[in-house]
Every structure is written in structure tokens, then in C-alpha cells.
Design a protein around this motif. Structure first.
Motif, short mmCIF file in Angstrom:
data_model
loop_
_atom_site.label_atom_id
_atom_site.label_comp_id
_atom_site.label_asym_id
_atom_site.label_seq_id
_atom_site.Cartn_x
_atom_site.Cartn_y
_atom_site.Cartn_z
N SER A 129 0.82 -1.21 0.00
CA SER A 129 0.00 0.00 0.00
C SER A 129 0.86 1.26 0.00
O SER A 129 0.55 2.23 -0.69
CB SER A 129 -0.93 0.01 1.21
OG SER A 129 -1.84 -1.06 1.17
N SER A 130 1.94 1.26 0.80
CA SER A 130 2.73 2.48 0.98
C SER A 130 3.97 2.54 0.11
O SER A 130 4.43 3.63 -0.25
CB SER A 130 3.16 2.61 2.45
OG SER A 130 4.07 1.58 2.80
N ALA A 436 -10.88 8.32 -2.21
CA ALA A 436 -9.66 7.62 -1.81
C ALA A 436 -8.65 7.59 -2.95
O ALA A 436 -7.44 7.75 -2.74
CB ALA A 436 -9.99 6.19 -1.36
N ARG A 440 -4.83 9.18 -2.86
CA ARG A 440 -3.61 8.42 -3.18
C ARG A 440 -2.82 9.12 -4.29
O ARG A 440 -1.59 9.20 -4.23
CB ARG A 440 -3.99 7.00 -3.62
CG ARG A 440 -4.49 6.11 -2.51
CD ARG A 440 -4.50 4.65 -2.95
NE ARG A 440 -5.41 4.44 -4.07
CZ ARG A 440 -6.68 4.13 -3.96
NH1 ARG A 440 -7.22 4.02 -2.76
NH2 ARG A 440 -7.44 3.94 -5.02
N GLU A 441 -3.52 9.61 -5.28
CA GLU A 441 -2.84 10.31 -6.37
C GLU A 441 -2.19 11.61 -5.85
O GLU A 441 -1.08 11.97 -6.26
CB GLU A 441 -3.84 10.64 -7.48
CG GLU A 441 -3.21 11.33 -8.68
CD GLU A 441 -4.23 11.61 -9.77
OE1 GLU A 441 -3.92 12.43 -10.64
OE2 GLU A 441 -5.32 11.02 -9.73
N PHE A 443 -1.00 12.15 -2.85
CA PHE A 443 0.20 11.81 -2.10
C PHE A 443 1.38 11.58 -3.04
O PHE A 443 2.53 11.80 -2.65
CB PHE A 443 -0.04 10.56 -1.26
CG PHE A 443 -0.88 10.80 -0.03
CD1 PHE A 443 -1.09 12.08 0.45
CD2 PHE A 443 -1.46 9.74 0.65
CE1 PHE A 443 -1.86 12.31 1.57
CE2 PHE A 443 -2.23 9.96 1.78
CZ PHE A 443 -2.43 11.24 2.25
N ASP A 444 1.11 11.15 -4.27
CA ASP A 444 2.19 10.95 -5.23
C ASP A 444 2.58 12.24 -5.95
O ASP A 444 3.76 12.51 -6.15
CB ASP A 444 1.78 9.90 -6.27
CG ASP A 444 1.76 8.49 -5.71
OD1 ASP A 444 2.48 8.26 -4.72
OD2 ASP A 444 1.03 7.65 -6.23
N ALA A 474 -6.12 8.60 6.10
CA ALA A 474 -5.12 8.00 5.22
C ALA A 474 -3.71 8.41 5.59
O ALA A 474 -2.75 7.66 5.35
CB ALA A 474 -5.40 8.39 3.77
N SER A 475 -3.54 9.58 6.19
CA SER A 475 -2.20 10.07 6.53
C SER A 475 -1.74 9.67 7.93
O SER A 475 -0.57 9.86 8.26
CB SER A 475 -2.15 11.60 6.41
OG SER A 475 -2.97 12.21 7.39
N ARG A 478 1.02 7.19 7.89
CA ARG A 478 2.07 7.50 6.93
C ARG A 478 3.12 8.40 7.58
O ARG A 478 3.17 8.54 8.79
CB ARG A 478 1.46 8.16 5.69
CG ARG A 478 0.53 7.19 4.94
CD ARG A 478 0.41 7.58 3.51
NE ARG A 478 -0.39 6.63 2.77
CZ ARG A 478 -0.17 6.30 1.50
NH1 ARG A 478 0.85 6.84 0.88
NH2 ARG A 478 -0.93 5.45 0.88
N GLU A 482 3.15 13.21 4.16
CA GLU A 482 1.74 13.08 3.78
C GLU A 482 0.84 13.87 4.72
O GLU A 482 -0.17 14.45 4.29
CB GLU A 482 1.33 11.60 3.78
CG GLU A 482 1.86 10.80 2.61
CD GLU A 482 3.31 10.41 2.76
OE1 GLU A 482 3.86 10.58 3.88
OE2 GLU A 482 3.92 9.96 1.77
#
Length: 711
Positions: A129-130, A436, A440-441, A443-444, A474-475, A478, A482
Motif C-alpha cells: 500500500s505504501s 480515496a 492516493r494520487e 500523495f504521489d 489516510a495520513s 504515513r 503526507e
């Protein structure tokens, strides 16, 4: 606004919070008393059948005979009793003691292996996932047990077999990175040996497991994780070993075999934003050469990035625009590929709409590099309409061929027929999935503007609080990077995209779920208090929110502790600055922020005095909690250069009117300058007092300063 430089909360706000916390403590104490009273009453009541138990115990009498209510007799002695373990006992058996010790040791080892396997499973799932190999290394070192590392190797590869190329590449990278430093070489070989031994079981779940395992072994050999001799002497049954050996010889013995094996997982290997874009580009390169839409579809599925399919749409359209004049057949093929992907459901209508919009919005920039882009775009849009991807009757599309309306995007119903007007309204589950994916996008890519566009496309203002909650959750597990990204997103999306009520509703749900979040993230209370405090410092939420939200939080919930900790941090001296720099790994330091602010002001004074450009630069810095420093630095600039005083007044007024600097930050900055006028006079001379008086007076007349801040 705060009356004290040290504390962010005013005395009235602190008093309101203390009162609300006191009410919650009383409520919790009352519940505890009621619960204790209930327990004492229950203890006073005797059971209905509290007399002597009349049934037998089920065991035999001491002499071996059966007693009343038992099945005992001379020939039966009830349950088998353990042998005598006292060496002085006549019945002592030393062999039985040895067996008991061995059984105990075996059971202990079995329990340790089971616990280790469970931990390894969670480590691998989290890694997929990470993508953080450092976390994997730390987790394995914390587990210890270097003699059990082969279980990790086996589980890592086994889980990757049933995933996509992305996870398989991640598994190969992890083995290469952890080899020797974390995982001993003999444990790697033992793990792969166990995989070969279990190939028969793996085939039941993954039919192509032999081919994939051979590729994993070949990749490990090329990465120097396994010795070349391993491929020559593959362990396991003769049949399985012979088949694997033949496959390995084909991979490693081929011309340029090592280079091919290094790219064995194809276009799905990318794990970063840029890698994924490159993978899509290679996919389209292959399609342009072969026109094999089936292979292109397979490669796109293997990437497993449905939230990023708009990039495939964008790249395909750009290629079609470039080829429209010279190679209309290729342009038609690319549009046909998009039509196939949309009709099969592999590319959603929302992703198609987004890709079309990205091409249309950047058409002017494209035309700078390709003068014929507009003509090519018009030709490609006709192909897109002919393929049924756009509503041909859309008047706006006909009048402005380079503007795409999301309303013109088609979708398909259950029967497969085209339905104009876009996708159907989102359900909660669909919104959560889309939200979600956007997180995720983000974070990238770190692109807040992209997040704003994604939320705008969803067009569900009543569900935006779900995004707020999901982003924070979500963070939590992390890194600080993030968490800083989430705090910056909330600040930059508010209030244009996320209103104060929306953010407040999201945090209210976070506080209500704190007890559950702690189970997955033990530090959730502390992290949530930092998030909540940061949102208040960034003026996403008002300070009064702390007292208001307590009304919706259960008295015995950990959410009360989050609010209490947040209030304590905001009341502490320099609490606002500490919260602004809460995420140490992702946040900028105070000196760095000051230097960047000074650079913006210097550029403003040296250039055409463009307030809108200065506002844009300050917004991009993403530090609304430091905007009071802009006020301080601007005043000091006027003190040092009297000729720029008028420009400073114009700048502060413009930033206030554009809501770049809030009233709280403006007042805080002016209050700091006023409190330090004695020091400023030493640095810039007595004229500094008069200059400040003129700036404050101008601000009072214009409405961006208050009369109490005048000198």
C-alpha cells in the motif's frame, strides 16, 4: 482575534472551551456513578439456584468406583491423569518427562512461527500500500528472529504472485534492497526453496505460478540476491525442478537476457507518478506500432491505476492530434482504442471526461509547441464524436470546438446503450472510492489543483466531509510528508472547495471515530490533536469550533481528549508556530518560510508592483499560519525604504481584499510590529514609529486594520 502574542486563543475562547470540557467531565462522572450503582445492585442479587449442587462431578471416586451421578467403575478411572513428575515418586518415569519437555518446546516454537507469519502478512500488505521499504526494514528488525526471515521471503513472493505487475516489481525491489543488510543470504535461498517445494499448492490459486516463480528467481539472480548456482540446482521435486530449470535457462540464457529480466514486470512496474506516466507512454508506443488493442487493454489493466486513466486519455488524444494531418489512420486507431476502453468499462466516463478536459484546457499551450494543434484537435474531436464518445448535438461543442463540456460526455447503461449527460449521481460507496483514489494520487503528485478538479467533477457537495475524514485517516499511518500535504490541502481548498461547515463536519466524524482509529494507529489522539490545531491556526476552522464540537462528542470518548489536547497546544506560548511546524518531516522551518516571504516582497518592490502576482506567490507557499510574518516583513520593508511605504500599504490592502491575509493574521502581524516599535526604532531610526502610524491609519480607513492597532 488573540489579544496575547503568546497564546492563539483569546481568554473568552479559552473560558468557553474550559466550560465545555468541564461539562463533559461532569457528564462522564455521572455515567461512571450510574454504572457503578448498577454493578453493586447486580452483585447484591443472589442467583435463583444458589443452593448445593446436587449433580455429580463426573469423576470417579478415589478408589476408582463409580459414584452417584457418575459413570465411573473399577475398570475406568475417568480422565487420564498426568504421570508422576516427582523423581522421589515410585511411579516416576523419566522418559515421560522428556516427552513433555519436547512437546512444550514444540508448541512454543509453533506459536512463535504462527505469530511471526501474522506479523509478516501485515508488513507485506502495508508495504504494497505504501511502497516504503524503510518501514519494512524497521518492522523486520523490530521483529528480530533472523532465523525466520525465510517466511517473509516466501510470503512476500506468494502474495505478489496473485497481484499485478506493480506489486511483483515492488517485491523484487524489496528483496534486492533488504538482501544481506536485513535478510541473511541463506534465508533468501531457504525462502525460494520453500516456494519451489510449494509450487503444487500455488498452482491451485495462481495457474501461471510456475512461470511467475521462474521470473522471480531469474530476477533475483540478476539482482545478485540468489547465486547463479541456485538456477542450476533448483531444489524440490525432480519434475518441478526440471520444469523451473528449463524456464530459467530460457530467461537467463537468452540474448540480452539480463536486461529483459530487469524489465520483466513490463509497464506495470512503475511505483511513482512519473513512472506510471512513462508506463502509459510505452503502452501507447506499442499500440501505435502494432494496433493491438487487446494487448493495450491488458497492459492498462496490469497498471492497476483506474484513478489515473485520464492520463491515458490525455496522452492518446495528444498523439492523435499530432498524427491527424500526417497519419489520419493512426489518429483513428487511437480514438478507436479509447472507444473500446470506454465501451468495455475499463475507462470510466468520469476519467474520459477528465482526460478530454485536460487536453482542451491546455490546447493553447499545446499550440505553442505544435502550430497545427488546433486544427488537429478539431479533426480528432470529429473522430471522437463519430465514435460515440461525445454528444454530437451539444451546441457548445459545435460553437467552440476546443472546449469540452463535461455534460457532453456519454456513459452507458446496463444494456450497453449510450446515455448522454455523464455519469449517474454517486452513491456514498462510489464517492468514497473516488475520494480515496484522489487522495492516493495527491500523495504521489502533491498537486492540490488536481484534487480540487477531482472533487469538482464528483459534484457532490453534500459528501465532501467524507473526503476530509478520509484524507486525515489516510495520513495517520504515513509519514510527516503526507500529513503536511493533507494540512496544506485543507488550507488551500478552503473555503473555495471545502467550506468551514464541511471541514467541521469532517473533523466531527474524526472525533467520533477516535476510539476505533486508536486500534489501528495507537498515536491517533496526538496526531488528530495536531491536525485539528493546525486547521485552526490555518484558519480553516474558527477557534470557537473546539467548544462547539464537544456537544456532539460522547463524554467517555477519546475525542474529548483530542479537543482538550488541541486547546492546550493553542493556549501555550508560541503554540501557533509549533502547530504550523507540527509535521517536522514535511513542514518548512521558520527561517526558510521567512526567507521565502522576504523573496516575495523583494520581487514585488523590484517589479511592477503587481499585487495579484504577490498574492499568487504567497498562496503557493501554503503557509497561511505564517501570513502575520508577511505583515511584519512588509512593515519592516517600509521602515527600511521610506519610498516603498505607499506600495506596502497598497500590497497589504490588496492581500486583505483578496482574503489571502485574513483579519486575524493581519491584526496579529500589526500587533507584533506595534509591540516591538522600540526595537524597530533602534534598527531603522525614529522614523519607523511615524511610518507605522501612517500604515496603521491607512489600514483603519480602508478597513483592514482596527483603531486599537494605531500607534
Amino acid at each position: 482575534m488573540a489579544s496575547s502574542i503568546g497564546s492563539f486563543l483569546t481568554p473568552e475562547q479559552r473560558a468557553a472551551l474550559d466550560s465545555a470540557l468541564a461539562e463533559k467531565e461532569k457528564e462522564n462522572a455521572q455515567k461512571a456513578r450510574e454504572h457503578g450503582h448498577h454493578k453493586s445492585c447486580s452483585a447484591d442479587r443472589k442467583p435463583r439456584h444458589s443452593g448445593k449442587v446436587h449433580g455429580g462431578t463426573g469423576g470417579p471416586k478415589k478408589a476408582g468406583g463409580g459414584g452417584r451421578f457418575t459413570w465411573g467403575s473399577i475398570m475406568t478411572d475417568g480422565e487420564k491423569q498426568p504421570g508422576a513428575m516427582d523423581k522421589n515418586d515410585p511411579n516416576y518415569d523419566s522418559e515421560e518427562e522428556k516427552h513433555n519437555v519436547l512437546r512444550s518446546q514444540h508448541q512454543k516454537l509453533k506459536d512463535e512461527v504462527t505469530a511471526y507469519k501474522d506479523e509478516v502478512l501485515s508488513i507485506v500488505e502495508e508495504y504494497f500500500s505504501s511502497g516504503d521499504i524503510g518501514d519494512v526494514a524497521e518492522s523486520l528488525e523490530d521483529l528480530g528472529m533472523p532465523g525466520f526471515m525465510h517466511y517473509f521471503v516466501k510470503r512476500l513472493v506468494t502474495l505478489a504472485l496473485d497481484r499485478n505487475n506493480r506489486e511483483r516489481e515492488m517485491a523484487s525491489v524489496a528483496l534486492s534492497s533488504l538482501y544481506a543488510n536485513v535478510i541473511p543470504p541463506d534465508q533468501v535461498q531457504k525462502g525460494f526453496g520453500a516456494l519451489v517445494d510449494s509450487i503444487g499448492d500455488l498452482v491451485l490459486d495462481v495457474p501461471d505460478a510456475p512461470d511467475l516463480l521462474a521470473m522471480f528467481i531469474a530476477r533475483a539472480v540478476v539482482d545478485d540476491v540468489l547465486p547463479p548456482a541456485f538456477a542450476l540446482r533448483v531444489p524440490g521435486s525432480p519434475e518441478a525442478a526440471a520444469a523451473l530449470k528449463q524456464k530459467l535457462e530460457g530467461h537467463l540464457g537468452a540474448r540480452h537476457g539480463a536486461e529483459k529480466v530487469l524489465r520483466c514486470w513490463g509497464s506495470g512496474a512503475g511505483m511513482t507518478y512519473q513512472d506510471t506516466k512513462d508506463s502509459i507512454a510505452r503502452l501507447l508506443d506499442e499500440f501505435s506500432a502494432s494496433s493491438d488493442s487487446e494487448e493495450a487493454s491488458r497492459c492498462l489493466r496490469a497498471l492497476n491505476v483506474p484513478f489515473f486513466h485520464h492520463e491515458a486519455v490525455k496522452q492518446a488524444l495528444h498523439r492523435a492530434i499530432e498524427a491527424a494531418a500526417a497519419n489520419a489512420t493512426l489518429a483513428q486507431s487511437l480514438v478507436g482504442l479509447l472507444a473500446r476502453l470506454v465501451q468495455s468499462g475499463e475507462v470510466s466516463p468520469a476519467q474520459l471526461s477528465k482526460g478530454l478536459s485536460r487536453v482542451s484546457d491546455n490546447l493553447e499551450d499545446t499550440a505553442l509547441d505544435n502550430p497545427g494543434a488546433k486544427e488537429g484537435y478539431a479533426a480528432v474531436m470529429e473522430m471522437v464524436k463519430a465514435a460515440g464518445l461525445l454528444d454530437g448535438d451539444n451546441a457548445a461543442a459545435r460553437a467552440l470546438p476546443h472546449t469540452i463540456s463535461s455534460a457532453s460526455i456519454t456513459s452507458t447503461n446496463a444494456n450497453g446503450s449510450v446515455v448522454p449527460g455523464g455519469a449517474a449521481p454517486h452513491s456514498v460507496a462510489a464517492f468514497k472510492a473516488a475520494s480515496a483514489a484522489a487522495i492516493r494520487e495527491y500523495f504521489d503528485s502533491s498537486d492540490v489543483g488536481e484534487v480540487a478538479r477531482r472533487l469538482g467533477e464528483l459534484d457532490e457537495p453534500g459528501m465532501l466531509h467524507i473526503f476530509v475524514k478520509q484524507a486525515v485517516v489516510a495520513s495517520l499511518d504515513r509519514k510527516d510528508r503526507e500529513r503536511e500535504l493533507v494540512s496544506q490541502a485543507l488550507a488551500q481548498l478552503s473555503p473555495a472547495v471545502l467550506s468551514t461547515d464541511v471541514v467541521g463536519a469532517g473533523f466531527a466524524r474524526l472525533l467520533a471515530a477516535t476510539d476505533d482509529l486508536v486500534l489501528d494507529c495507537p498515536d491517533a489522539v496526538h496526531l488528530l490533536s495536531l491536525f485539528l490545531g493546525r486547521a485552526i491556526v490555518d484558519e480553516v476552522l474558527p477557534p470557537a469550533y473546539l467548544a462547539q464540537v464537544l456537544k456532539s462528542v460522547h463524554a467517555d470518548s477519546l475525542g474529548v481528549g483530542v479537543v482538550k489536547a488541541t486547546g492546550a497546544m493553542l493556549s501555550a506560548r508560541h503554540g501557533a508556530e509549533r502547530l504550523t511546524n507540527a509535521w517536522r518531516g514535511g513542514a518548512q522551518g521558520l527561517d526558510e518560510v521567512k526567507a521565502q516571504i522576504k523573496g516575495v516582497l523583494d520581487e514585488y518592490v523590484a517589479g511592477p508592483r503587481d499585487v495579484s502576482e504577490a498574492a499568487r506567490c504567497l498562496t503557493e507557499l501554503g503557509v497561511p499560519g505564517y501570513h502575520h510574518q508577511v505583515v511584519v516583513s512588509a512593515c519592516e520593508l517600509a521602515f527600511a525604504t521610506p519610498a516603498s511605504e505607499g506600495d506596502v500599504v497598497k500590497l497589504l490592502g490588496g492581500l486583505s481584499a483578496a482574503n489571502v491575509i485574513s483579519a486575524t493574521q493581519m491584526a496579529k502581524g500589526l500587533a507584533r510590529v506595534k509591540a516591538s516599535l522600540s526595537e524597530e526604532a533602534l534598527d531603522y531610526g525614529p522614523a519607523a514609529r511615524a511610518a507605522y502610524a501612517r500604515i496603521a491609519e491607512a489600514g483603519t480607513k480602508a478597513g483592514w486594520a482596527t483603531a486599537d492597532l494605531e500607534a
